[in-house]
Design a protein around this motif. Structure first.
Motif, PDB file in Angstrom:
ATOM      1  N   PHE A 182      41.034  47.658  45.218  1.00  0.00           N
ATOM      2  CA  PHE A 182      42.619  47.177  44.855  1.00  0.00           C
ATOM      3  C   PHE A 182      43.538  47.561  45.722  1.00  0.00           C
ATOM      4  O   PHE A 182      44.480  46.865  45.991  1.00  0.00           O
ATOM      5  CB  PHE A 182      42.745  47.856  43.352  1.00  0.00           C
ATOM      6  N   THR A 212      42.832  42.313  49.046  1.00  0.00           N
ATOM      7  CA  THR A 212      43.114  42.100  47.529  1.00  0.00           C
ATOM      8  C   THR A 212      44.505  41.888  47.316  1.00  0.00           C
ATOM      9  O   THR A 212      44.672  42.675  46.627  1.00  0.00           O
ATOM     10  CB  THR A 212      42.188  42.887  46.806  1.00  0.00           C
ATOM     11  N   ALA A 226      45.869  42.383  43.648  1.00  0.00           N
ATOM     12  CA  ALA A 226      45.566  43.742  43.042  1.00  0.00           C
ATOM     13  C   ALA A 226      46.151  44.850  43.561  1.00  0.00           C
ATOM     14  O   ALA A 226      46.579  44.729  44.672  1.00  0.00           O
ATOM     15  CB  ALA A 226      43.923  43.852  42.513  1.00  0.00           C
ATOM     16  N   THR A 253      37.137  37.085  39.072  1.00  0.00           N
ATOM     17  CA  THR A 253      38.112  37.619  39.818  1.00  0.00           C
ATOM     18  C   THR A 253      37.657  38.850  40.298  1.00  0.00           C
ATOM     19  O   THR A 253      36.647  39.276  40.265  1.00  0.00           O
ATOM     20  CB  THR A 253      39.647  38.028  38.728  1.00  0.00           C
ATOM     21  N   ASP A 254      38.627  39.390  41.346  1.00  0.00           N
ATOM     22  CA  ASP A 254      38.309  40.555  41.985  1.00  0.00           C
ATOM     23  C   ASP A 254      37.153  40.537  42.794  1.00  0.00           C
ATOM     24  O   ASP A 254      36.164  41.608  42.757  1.00  0.00           O
ATOM     25  CB  ASP A 254      38.365  41.699  41.042  1.00  0.00           C
ATOM     26  N   TYR A 309      35.205  41.247  46.028  1.00  0.00           N
ATOM     27  CA  TYR A 309      35.266  42.022  47.067  1.00  0.00           C
ATOM     28  C   TYR A 309      34.068  42.641  47.703  1.00  0.00           C
ATOM     29  O   TYR A 309      33.306  43.081  46.956  1.00  0.00           O
ATOM     30  CB  TYR A 309      36.230  43.181  46.702  1.00  0.00           C
TER      31      TYR A 309
END
Length: 192
Positions: free
Chosen positions: A37, A42, A45, A118-119, A121
């Motif tokens: 994050f 990202t 975030a 989502t997210d 990474y």
């Protein structure tokens, strides 16, 4: 109640390294999530206070991507039957193997009909090994494990992301359904 998506696992070897994708909440490395994050990549975030991160992870289905680290052989003199061991996530209940989280994809879902991806990474050093495609394939199999799936959603960049998720997940731009569907949003950021 146990859900069909609670403990899904996939294993893969790439260049003599072993990797694991798992939906187990117990394996998620909170420090890794905070670091992801905090990454400039990202941009949507930012790190959260511990209490908020707990709520986020408790209410999400996170597919963690882990590198399996085999234990180094230890000298026999250091081993005694009564030596305490520090608990750590292992791939096959083998305390000699450790897991290092190197990626994630988070789903906000009811585990039945709808999921929002989502997210997504992966650490930069692991992006050229095909692990991103594999992680997304695991997401697709997770969607398939939900018995009454109606629709999956995500928000992505129109350049690279749209092509990638179209190809890997069979997704399309909601604008293609404009006669029947409008995608609406409200965006805001809080700075506490």
């Amino acid at each position: 109640m146990t859900k069909a998506t609670d403990n899904l696992r996939w294993q893969k070897s790439v260049n003599d390294d072993d990797y694991l994708v798992s939906t187990s909440k117990d394996l998620v490395d909170r420090a890794f999530v905070q670091s992801a994050f905090a990454s400039e990549e990202t941009y949507w975030a930012k790190p959260l206070p511990d209490e908020q991160l707990t709520v986020l992870l408790d209410n999400s289905l996170t597919l963690g991507l882990y590198k399996v680290i085999p234990a180094a052989p230890s000298p026999k003199s250091a081993e005694t039957p009564d030596s305490p061991r520090t608990p750590s996530p292992t791939i096959a209940d083998d305390p000699s193997e450790q897991l290092q989280q190197i990626g994630m994809a988070r789903l906000i879902t009811d585990h039945m009909t709808t999921a929002y991806l989502t997210d997504v990474y992966i650490l930069p050093d692991y992006r050229t090994h095909g692990l991103g495609k594999w992680l997304i394939k695991c997401c697709n199999e997770t969607f398939d494990a939900m018995p009454a799936m109606r629709r999956t959603f995500l928000v992505t960049s129109p350049e690279v992301g749209k092509r990638f998720y179209g190809r890997e997940l069979g997704m399309w731009d909601v604008g293609d359904e404009k006669e029947h569907l409008a995608c609406m949003t409200r965006r805001f950021f809080r700075m506490d």
